[in-house]
Enzyme design. Sequence first.
Site, mmCIF file in Angstrom:
data_model
loop_
_atom_site.group_PDB
_atom_site.id
_atom_site.type_symbol
_atom_site.label_atom_id
_atom_site.label_comp_id
_atom_site.label_asym_id
_atom_site.label_seq_id
_atom_site.Cartn_x
_atom_site.Cartn_y
_atom_site.Cartn_z
ATOM 1 N N GLU A 77 0.428 7.556 -2.841
ATOM 2 C CA GLU A 77 1.200 6.690 -3.825
ATOM 3 C C GLU A 77 0.285 5.427 -3.148
ATOM 4 O O GLU A 77 -0.527 4.448 -3.293
ATOM 5 C CB GLU A 77 2.142 5.895 -4.614
ATOM 6 C CG GLU A 77 2.528 7.290 -5.495
ATOM 7 C CD GLU A 77 1.781 7.151 -7.356
ATOM 8 O OE1 GLU A 77 2.263 5.652 -7.847
ATOM 9 O OE2 GLU A 77 0.727 8.001 -7.535
ATOM 10 N N ASP A 78 0.818 5.682 -1.504
ATOM 11 C CA ASP A 78 1.133 4.614 -1.245
ATOM 12 C C ASP A 78 -0.265 4.857 0.217
ATOM 13 O O ASP A 78 -0.361 3.575 0.970
ATOM 14 C CB ASP A 78 2.755 4.197 0.193
ATOM 15 C CG ASP A 78 3.630 3.634 -0.857
ATOM 16 O OD1 ASP A 78 2.781 3.534 -2.091
ATOM 17 O OD2 ASP A 78 4.357 3.806 -0.645
#
Length: 703
Positions: A77-78
């Site tokens: 996600e990051d």
Amino acid sequence: MAATAELLDPGRFGYLKPKDVARLAEAYRFSEAAHAGQTRQSGDPYISHPLAVAEILADWHLDGQTLMAALLHDVTEDTSVTKDEISDTFGRPVADLVDGVSKLDRIEFQSAEDAQAENFRKMLLAMARDVRVMLIKLADRLHNMRTLGAVPPAKRRRVARETMEIYAPIANRLGLNTLYHELQELAFTHLYPVRYKVLAKATKAARGNRREMIGRTLEAIKKKLAESAISAQVFGREKHVYSTYRKMIEKHLSFSEVHDIFGCRIIVKDVPSCYLALGALHALYKPIPGKFKDYIAIAKANGYQSIHTDLIGPYGVPVEVQIRTEQMHRLAESGVASHWMYKDDADRLSEVQKQTHRWLQSLLEIQHQSGDPQEFLEHVKVDLFPDEVYVFTPKGKILSLPRGATAVDFAYAVHTDIGNRCVAAKVNGELVPLRTELRNGDRVEIITASHAKPSAGWLQYVRTGKARSNIRHFLKTMQYEESAGLGERLLDQALRGLKSSLGEIDDAAWERVVRDSGARSREELLADIGLGKRLPAVVARRLMKKADPEETKAAGSVTIRGTEGMAVQLATCCRPIPGDAIVGSIKKGQGLVVHATECGAIVRSRRNEPDQWIDVEWDARITRLFQAAIHVTVENQRGVLAKVASEIAEAGSNIDSITMEEDRAVFTTMHFVLEVANRQHLARVMRALRRLPDVQKITRTRE
Ligand code: MN
């Protein structure tokens, strides 16, 4: 790398094989590199978060794959790392777990409404097919809640509310009791900081005041159990601040009323000892009537087992006692995670198996059967709500429907009117047929039309009782109205035979006849005529107060729409279709039976009982399909049926049935019952078939 050294700390991860610990260190380094330069709101390096999540999961003794996934859970996600990279480096199961957690992160919490929250929890659980995904998510949430102080106030409240309404109940559903209470306490602190502070202070003060009383009560209980030769561990139990608060709100009690209760837990070695301990305690202190609950005989839905009893202790202070076995205690504290924590415990687990809820049981059974924990983990795809799907309305509301439910079920779930008028649906923005089965997470929009009506065909694929009963009700009402309409036409025709008409009958005559006939209304009387329960000629004579049947002569004709349902039957001997000349036979109890005038089966009856026959004609606006029968004689060769059938379909007709003559000769005859709109349509089908070189002869069947 200090943190890596900590990872290898046998105090925390020592239950894993050295090989798994090495892999874990690898995952740690991978995640640390991916998150390099990122920090948390607190200013700590980002890696501190996934590490803390892995540590929480290690306390639950989860397997190496889960811990690796925990270390990597925010990577896709990051950072720029992809699922494939994780799969290549750490294997597919780890990548799937990371992917599952990321997917849950992407679902946004929609509404605070209680029913919605319940659906949302269920949807989350259903989407986390492997229970380990949910455990990672819960550990993630726990660490975020523990460090929520560093987050800006508005976000803090949103996260706290979500935790209270969504994640704490999920922890409860999974039986993770300790986690459940910690999440609630933390959420409460951030949602109502002042209330928390006041209550926490009051709790501490109250505890100090009662220390002596509590100590004496515990001693008395221990002594009594020892005298009764029951070996047991006895603990005082702290009430959580949030439980105190909730009890005050729900039962409108003051702090002292709630808190003036002392909690005590007794842990014994087996189930018989639970009941023996109960007996000993009831001999020591008087039980409060109606406050005894046996969750051993009947476990709670999440598998929780205990005996609860309330006693009147020394100085009249109520004592809440929980009695359970060691095994029940483990399950009560750690729920689903206890399977990883106490794997060595197979025998005792099997005892719990019998009483715990079905889903928990199935989990254990897999473990029991496979024996190999690794294999077990590979197969644990927990579908907690296998019979439900969760879908969104266009406004983001979540609806729960049974698995297999279609767009029509959805339409009726939203509103009966939407169901009755639906014509098509959009699922995730794409136009789909109404029979489309819905899947978890689908966003569904129903397209309605004001003239649309439910169809009997829907009954074949709807799953919900609501849709089914609404469709049936609609069809029945429609049929009733159609019957009444037909009855009206039949009655008017009969009246015309008596040189009158419906318009000439006054209300008084109607009232008299309705009353005499025992019908509830004029409409019911008409429907009875349409359904063949009453003869139109008889009713007509009564309306005109005429008694002589000889005067009756039909005049004009009755139109047939084909949608009258049971009220009008098309004779199966000649199978009339629109365009055919038709005639109707009306017999009491049979309704109106429509034959083709050229039908051979009715010649004698028309000659001998002319009174029974009335003139009928087709309505010009008919839209439904009708059955017609044809014989097709073909050259007996391979593939000929397929050719004929495809030609029929090509001409826009459906085949309802086929029978073939068992014939080895050069020619064979096939009998078809087809669905056609009318005579022209049938002629088109027959012309198309005649063009086939294999077809020798083709005739419409009428006998
Ligand atoms: Mn996270």
